[in-house]
Design a protein around this motif. Sequence first.
Motif, short mmCIF file in Angstrom:
data_model
loop_
_atom_site.label_atom_id
_atom_site.label_comp_id
_atom_site.label_asym_id
_atom_site.label_seq_id
_atom_site.Cartn_x
_atom_site.Cartn_y
_atom_site.Cartn_z
N HIS A 196 -8.86 6.60 -24.87
CA HIS A 196 -9.01 6.59 -23.80
C HIS A 196 -10.63 7.62 -23.76
O HIS A 196 -11.98 8.01 -23.84
N LYS B 68 -13.91 7.60 -25.88
CA LYS B 68 -15.27 7.37 -25.04
C LYS B 68 -15.69 9.07 -24.99
O LYS B 68 -17.25 8.69 -24.26
N TYR C 179 -5.42 7.20 -14.72
CA TYR C 179 -5.32 6.67 -16.07
C TYR C 179 -4.25 5.49 -16.49
O TYR C 179 -3.72 3.99 -16.71
N GLU D 299 -15.63 3.70 -19.20
CA GLU D 299 -14.61 3.31 -18.42
C GLU D 299 -14.40 2.71 -17.57
O GLU D 299 -14.59 0.40 -17.94
ZN LIG Z 1 -9.19 4.41 -20.59
#
Ligand SMILES: [Zn+2]
Length: 315
Positions: free
Chosen positions: A249, A252, A140, A103
């Motif tokens: 998100h 990843k 986030y 990120e």
């Molecule tokens: Zn993210």
Amino acid sequence: MDKISGWVAEFVQCACPLNRDTMLPTGNHSAYSRDQMMPDRTTTVIRLEDVVRTADEFDQLVSQALPVFLERATSSTKRFLRETGQWADDVAHEKFVLRWGAEYLERFLVCGRSEAPCRPLFLLDSFVAKQHSQPDPFCYHPDLLTPLGRYLDGLVARAVISRDALIALYHHCYGMGPRDVIAITGLNELESQRIYKNFRRWRDSGWQRTMDEIGMTDVELEELVVQQQRHPQRFHHETERLVRFAQAHYRKSEPDHYPCLSRSQWGAMFSEGHGCDYRLWHLVLCADCIQTAWDLGRNGDETVGKPRVELHVRP
Ligand SMILES: [Zn+2]
Ligand SMILES: [Zn+2]
């Protein structure tokens, strides 16, 4: 797939410290995605400590050294967690630092190039340090603090470390049963047996345990169901937005299965029968690719409806 996620995918692939077999058995996806995603490495090698003078030089250096940059971002995130007493030696924490390393790197790739002339490696260090010095470095999305957001975020976070939860997401996000999952991911007989077990275990205990962990009460869950009935359009819209956000998100966390593939790449994977883990992981975490997969696998058979995001609150 855009350039940045391609880079990050390549980058995280090489640096992933995890034994991914703890969750899913290994297929031959690594070789496959590596071939597809590897940037050209024949260009001149720039030394990492060098000053880059232009944005293009920045791009060139960073793309050549993605594994180094990712390793740097994840290890300083790990150090930060250790120093602040938030670390534990388990898969969940390893996935966490991997996700956040990727990120931060993504953000660095975007904003770092405008800092040239600079020394990218040290710029990354200061960039990550700056993130960690914020009051809530891992916050986030504020929307995820609503009951719906907490529910979705918790469910997807659980899917990253539990195969039962991962398979259950097909139900919660797309309303699919075991047979739909098997059809859309093109699993063989043997692999299919496990899907039924995943569903069963999730219903028996996994779901309740996960709700307890997230801290979703029965009242809150019931409230979600009521909202969904009362304002179907608005609820659907909000769900789709948050699901896509959480998917991007958490994808990843599994670098090998992270990148979106083109239609022809998916087609090849299905017809050659490999990449079983890739399919199971990526399709449930990508509202776009699952439609491509559905399209490819149809063969005139309409038993599985076109997948769309549709929340099923209970298992
Ligand atoms: Zn993210
Ligand atoms: Zn995708």
